[in-house]
Design a protein around this motif. Structure first.
Motif, mmCIF file in Angstrom:
data_model
loop_
_atom_site.group_PDB
_atom_site.id
_atom_site.type_symbol
_atom_site.label_atom_id
_atom_site.label_comp_id
_atom_site.label_asym_id
_atom_site.label_seq_id
_atom_site.Cartn_x
_atom_site.Cartn_y
_atom_site.Cartn_z
ATOM 1 N N ARG A 94 0.822 -1.219 0.000
ATOM 2 C CA ARG A 94 0.000 0.000 0.000
ATOM 3 C C ARG A 94 0.853 1.266 0.000
ATOM 4 O O ARG A 94 0.359 2.336 -0.275
ATOM 5 N N HIS A 127 -1.706 -6.100 -3.090
ATOM 6 C CA HIS A 127 -2.457 -4.851 -3.289
ATOM 7 C C HIS A 127 -1.844 -4.055 -4.443
ATOM 8 O O HIS A 127 -0.926 -3.255 -4.252
ATOM 9 N N GLU A 170 -10.895 0.121 -6.101
ATOM 10 C CA GLU A 170 -9.869 -0.925 -6.243
ATOM 11 C C GLU A 170 -10.459 -2.316 -6.057
ATOM 12 O O GLU A 170 -9.962 -3.294 -6.606
ATOM 13 N N LYS A 191 -15.041 5.415 -2.059
ATOM 14 C CA LYS A 191 -14.426 5.649 -0.737
ATOM 15 C C LYS A 191 -13.491 6.847 -0.780
ATOM 16 O O LYS A 191 -12.762 7.047 -1.750
ATOM 17 N N ARG A 193 -10.487 8.324 1.739
ATOM 18 C CA ARG A 193 -9.740 8.122 2.991
ATOM 19 C C ARG A 193 -8.992 9.401 3.321
ATOM 20 O O ARG A 193 -8.244 9.921 2.510
ATOM 21 N N ASP A 218 -13.240 -7.360 0.659
ATOM 22 C CA ASP A 218 -12.102 -6.460 0.464
ATOM 23 C C ASP A 218 -10.824 -7.290 0.514
ATOM 24 O O ASP A 218 -10.821 -8.391 1.080
ATOM 25 N N ASP A 219 -9.754 -6.752 -0.072
ATOM 26 C CA ASP A 219 -8.513 -7.527 -0.049
ATOM 27 C C ASP A 219 -7.888 -7.492 1.350
ATOM 28 O O ASP A 219 -7.738 -8.513 1.992
ATOM 29 N N SER A 222 -7.426 -3.921 7.652
ATOM 30 C CA SER A 222 -6.377 -3.550 8.603
ATOM 31 C C SER A 222 -6.998 -2.906 9.848
ATOM 32 O O SER A 222 -7.261 -3.572 10.835
ATOM 33 N N THR A 223 -7.300 -1.611 9.804
ATOM 34 C CA THR A 223 -8.014 -0.998 10.944
ATOM 35 C C THR A 223 -9.483 -1.404 10.932
ATOM 36 O O THR A 223 -10.192 -1.192 11.904
ATOM 37 N N ALA A 224 -9.962 -1.905 9.802
ATOM 38 C CA ALA A 224 -11.369 -2.271 9.539
ATOM 39 C C ALA A 224 -12.258 -1.046 9.377
ATOM 40 O O ALA A 224 -13.480 -1.186 9.251
ATOM 41 N N THR A 226 -12.624 0.866 6.825
ATOM 42 C CA THR A 226 -13.317 0.823 5.532
ATOM 43 C C THR A 226 -14.580 -0.032 5.672
ATOM 44 O O THR A 226 -15.672 0.370 5.247
#
Ligand code: R5P
Length: 295
Positions: A94, A127, A170, A191, A193, A218-219, A222-224, A226
């Motif tokens: 990323r 990613h 994505e 989205k 961010r 989603d791929d 991480s923080t969730a 999204t």
């Protein structure tokens, strides 16, 4: 000669499956830390003239990269004819551009370090956003395994009338792929961010899908945030609580509990990173990817 599959700590289960699927031998190595925090590695299997496959998924990568690179060097010193890396989750993808002045493109450096020690790499759905293909940063042979087929089979067997949902542009690639395989409808959201935990998602008109079960795919989770934001927006439109599927369940800090608390009906993941939510095994697909690259 049979290839030797050597796991880094925590990757034993996948190493067992790969050794069995490839007709190889399950090897071993000692990876430990000295009291001062430095790593010590030791190959415990005979590698002379043999093809070595090191298995190491790369979540929490900063703890793993130094011993991994040392282990590859130790395998080379032990006479391995070739050394491949199976990293179901490939870290740092990323950080694929300079977002702010003074930054560096981390993805390129990690690719350079791995490529300097390994002959080939197999990974699952890396990613790829601003970097178009792995080969543009990895000079070694690479094989990308796609989770879509295994995810589609799980959805088809477990979800009644699914509506596949991708939280951002994505995700369109894998959501469309999963939906096509099971002949299900899909929608892709937009989205924005603004920070690590500051995410805004807008939902298009979904009125006509009220009778469907939303399945968010989603791929990386991480923080969730999204997924949390998406779950909230979908609930506000009157859709049922969604099932959330992560290909790579990174789940930083309290992310998993936060997503559950946000109203996900279920949270399911592929086993690219070991996590209690793992219900979709990619071992067979990864073995097929490795077969394509083994000398
Ligand atoms: C981003 O582009 C990825 O596809 C995921 O949507 C993102 O990595 C999820 O991160 P988080 O769980 O922190 O919102």
């Amino acid at each position: 000669m049979k290839p030797v599959v050597v796991p880094m700590p925590g990757n034993e289960r996948l190493a067992d499956s790969l050794a069995a699927a490839l007709g190889g031998e399950r090897g071993s190595a000692i990876v430990r830390r000295f009291p001062d925090g430095e790593s010590q590695v030791r190959v415990e299997s005979a590698l002379d003239g043999r093809h070595a496959i090191i298995v190491c998924t790369l979540d929490r990568p900063d703890d793993k990269l130094v011993p991994l690179l040392l282990l590859a060097a130790a395998a080379r010193d032990s006479g391995a004819a070739s050394i491949g890396l199976v990293a179901p989750y490939l870290a740092y993808m990323r950080q694929d551009t300079r977002f702010h002045p003074g930054e560096t493109i981390s993805a390129q450096h990690i690719a350079g370090w791995i490529s300097s020690r390994f002959n080939w790499l197999v990974t699952v759905d890396p990613h790829l956003h601003r970097i178009a293909s792995l080969s543009s940063i990895y000079p070694i042979a690479t094989q990308v395994v796609h989770a879509a087929d295994d995810v589609a089979r799980w959805v088809s067997a477990n979800v009644r009338q699914p509506l596949l949902i991708g939280p951002d542009e994505e995700s369109a690639q894998w959501v469309a792929d999963v939906a096509r395989r099971i002949d299900a409808p899909f929608v892709v959201l937009a989205k924005t961010r603004r920070g690590d935990r500051d995410v805004e998602v807008s939902v298009p008109e979904v009125e006509r899908w009220r009778s469907h079960t939303p399945v968010l795919v989603d791929d990386i989770v991480s923080t969730a945030h999204t997924m949390i934001e998406t779950v909230g927006q979908l609930r506000r439109t009157g859709l049922a609580a969604p099932i959330c599927i992560a290909v790579h369940p990174v789940f930083a800090q309290n992310a998993f509990d936060d997503l559950r608390a946000a109203g996900a009906a279920d949270i399911v993941s592929c086993d690219t990173i070991s996590h209690p939510s793992n219900r979709i095994s990619l071992a067979a697909s990864i073995a097929a990817g490795v077969r394509g690259l083994l000398p």
